[in-house]
Design a protein around this motif. Structure first.
Motif, PDB file in Angstrom:
ATOM      1  N   LEU A  41      43.663  41.298   3.718  1.00 15.04           N
ATOM      2  CA  LEU A  41      43.014  41.897   2.551  1.00 15.04           C
ATOM      3  C   LEU A  41      41.743  41.138   2.171  1.00 15.04           C
ATOM      4  O   LEU A  41      40.737  41.751   1.769  1.00 15.04           O
ATOM      5  CB  LEU A  41      43.979  41.916   1.369  1.00 15.04           C
ATOM      6  CG  LEU A  41      45.199  42.837   1.507  1.00 15.04           C
ATOM      7  CD1 LEU A  41      46.113  42.702   0.295  1.00 15.04           C
ATOM      8  CD2 LEU A  41      44.770  44.290   1.686  1.00 15.04           C
TER       9      LEU A  41
ATOM     10  N   ASN B 172      47.052  46.380  -3.672  1.00 15.81           N
ATOM     11  CA  ASN B 172      47.156  45.148  -4.448  1.00 15.81           C
ATOM     12  C   ASN B 172      48.051  45.323  -5.673  1.00 15.81           C
ATOM     13  O   ASN B 172      48.796  44.416  -6.052  1.00 15.81           O
ATOM     14  CB  ASN B 172      45.768  44.682  -4.895  1.00 15.81           C
ATOM     15  CG  ASN B 172      44.929  44.181  -3.735  1.00 15.81           C
ATOM     16  OD1 ASN B 172      45.449  43.754  -2.706  1.00 15.81           O
ATOM     17  ND2 ASN B 172      43.615  44.225  -3.892  1.00 15.81           N
TER      18      ASN B 172
ATOM     19  N   LEU C   5      51.032  43.120  -4.551  1.00 11.40           N
ATOM     20  CA  LEU C   5      50.675  41.789  -5.033  1.00 11.40           C
ATOM     21  C   LEU C   5      50.582  41.723  -6.549  1.00 11.40           C
ATOM     22  O   LEU C   5      50.334  40.654  -7.100  1.00 11.40           O
ATOM     23  CB  LEU C   5      49.329  41.366  -4.411  1.00 11.40           C
ATOM     24  CG  LEU C   5      49.292  41.347  -2.880  1.00 11.40           C
ATOM     25  CD1 LEU C   5      47.905  40.945  -2.394  1.00 11.40           C
ATOM     26  CD2 LEU C   5      50.345  40.383  -2.334  1.00 11.40           C
TER      27      LEU C   5
ATOM     28  N   GLN D 145      48.344  42.803  -8.734  1.00 14.64           N
ATOM     29  CA  GLN D 145      47.042  42.355  -9.210  1.00 14.64           C
ATOM     30  C   GLN D 145      46.328  43.527  -9.875  1.00 14.64           C
ATOM     31  O   GLN D 145      46.080  44.550  -9.241  1.00 14.64           O
ATOM     32  CB  GLN D 145      46.180  41.817  -8.055  1.00 14.64           C
ATOM     33  CG  GLN D 145      46.750  40.548  -7.419  1.00 14.64           C
ATOM     34  CD  GLN D 145      45.867  40.029  -6.315  1.00 14.64           C
ATOM     35  OE1 GLN D 145      44.853  40.622  -5.979  1.00 14.64           O
ATOM     36  NE2 GLN D 145      46.268  38.910  -5.747  1.00 14.64           N
TER      37      GLN D 145
ATOM     38  N   SER E  87      41.999  44.613  -9.213  1.00 18.80           N
ATOM     39  CA  SER E  87      41.479  45.575  -8.237  1.00 18.80           C
ATOM     40  C   SER E  87      41.230  46.929  -8.891  1.00 18.80           C
ATOM     41  O   SER E  87      40.302  47.644  -8.507  1.00 18.80           O
ATOM     42  CB  SER E  87      42.461  45.719  -7.072  1.00 18.80           C
ATOM     43  OG  SER E  87      42.605  44.481  -6.400  1.00 18.80           O
TER      44      SER E  87
END
Length: 228
Positions: free
Chosen positions: A146, A189, A193, A195, A198
């Motif tokens: 990524l 993401n 993850l 997050q 993004s």
């Protein structure tokens, strides 16, 4: 003695004989023909200038109709070699936006700043992924992929923004694809993850993309194509 029906009727005051009654030069005037009064001028007929088509009914002359609204065409100015991809004159004019409309200026700064931040974040992410390999190698591989994609997108975003500033329609279309890729990265993401940054990056890219396709921006691209 002449027949009374053949005697020409007196002309009404202010009346003008039609131009069709004027006999051609060298021919004998027909019976009953009345010459035009002194100072008479045949009415001029309005014709469009030479080389221009006559306006259609319901449309004023000299004001061609405009379709308006959003209009998309595949770009025909695609790059033919590597030199066509790189910005003209290098990166020296990166911070110059002379001649751009306001919409494209804002869009250009968004793409440029986002690309610079993407490159910076990609470099920092490379070091972070290397550290992560010592703790969780499986996750580190995904993070490294990524990060590399984000780094490549950052560099491409800077180059494409500079080509868009030159009036290249293919660069505008490519930046639209970059915005779509940022959406995919935001989904990955956010789901894997966790997050949220993004999604913020995607919203900013979406705003820059919309600004590139507004009517004023499209008119500027059309004018830039005519200058090439």
């Amino acid at each position: 003695m002449s027949n009374p029906s053949e005697v020409p009727q007196p002309q009404q005051p202010g009346a003008q004989p039609p131009a069709s009654n004027v006999p051609p030069a060298g021919s004998e005037p027909s019976q009953g023909y009345q010459p035009p009064p002194p100072g008479y001028q045949a009415p001029a007929q309005a014709y469009p200038p030479s080389g221009q088509a006559q306006p259609s009914q319901g449309q004023p002359y000299g004001q061609p109709g405009q379709s308006g609204g959003f209009h998309f065409e595949m770009p025909t100015d695609g790059p033919k070699n590597f030199n066509d991809v790189m910005p003209s004159g290098g990166f020296s004019g990166m911070f110059s936006v002379t001649g751009l409309p306001t919409e494209l200026k804002v869009s250009y700064w968004i793409w440029l700043i986002g690309g610079l931040l993407g490159v910076l974040g990609g470099v920092l992410g490379l070091f972070g992924s290397l550290v992560l390999f010592t703790v969780a190698p499986g996750i580190a591989v995904l993070v490294l992929v990524l990060v590399l994609v984000a780094l490549a997108l950052g560099v491409a975003q800077i180059i494409l923004a500079m080509k868009m500033k030159e009036g290249k329609e293919w660069a505008r279309l490519a930046l639209t694809v970059v915005a779509a890729i940022s959406l995919v990265l935001a989904v990955i993401n956010g789901s894997m993850l966790d997050q949220g940054g993004s999604w913020f990056g995607f919203v900013i890219s979406l705003a820059a993309t919309v600004l590139m396709w507004l009517p004023n921006s499209q008119a500027w691209f059309a004018a830039a194509k005519g200058r090439v």
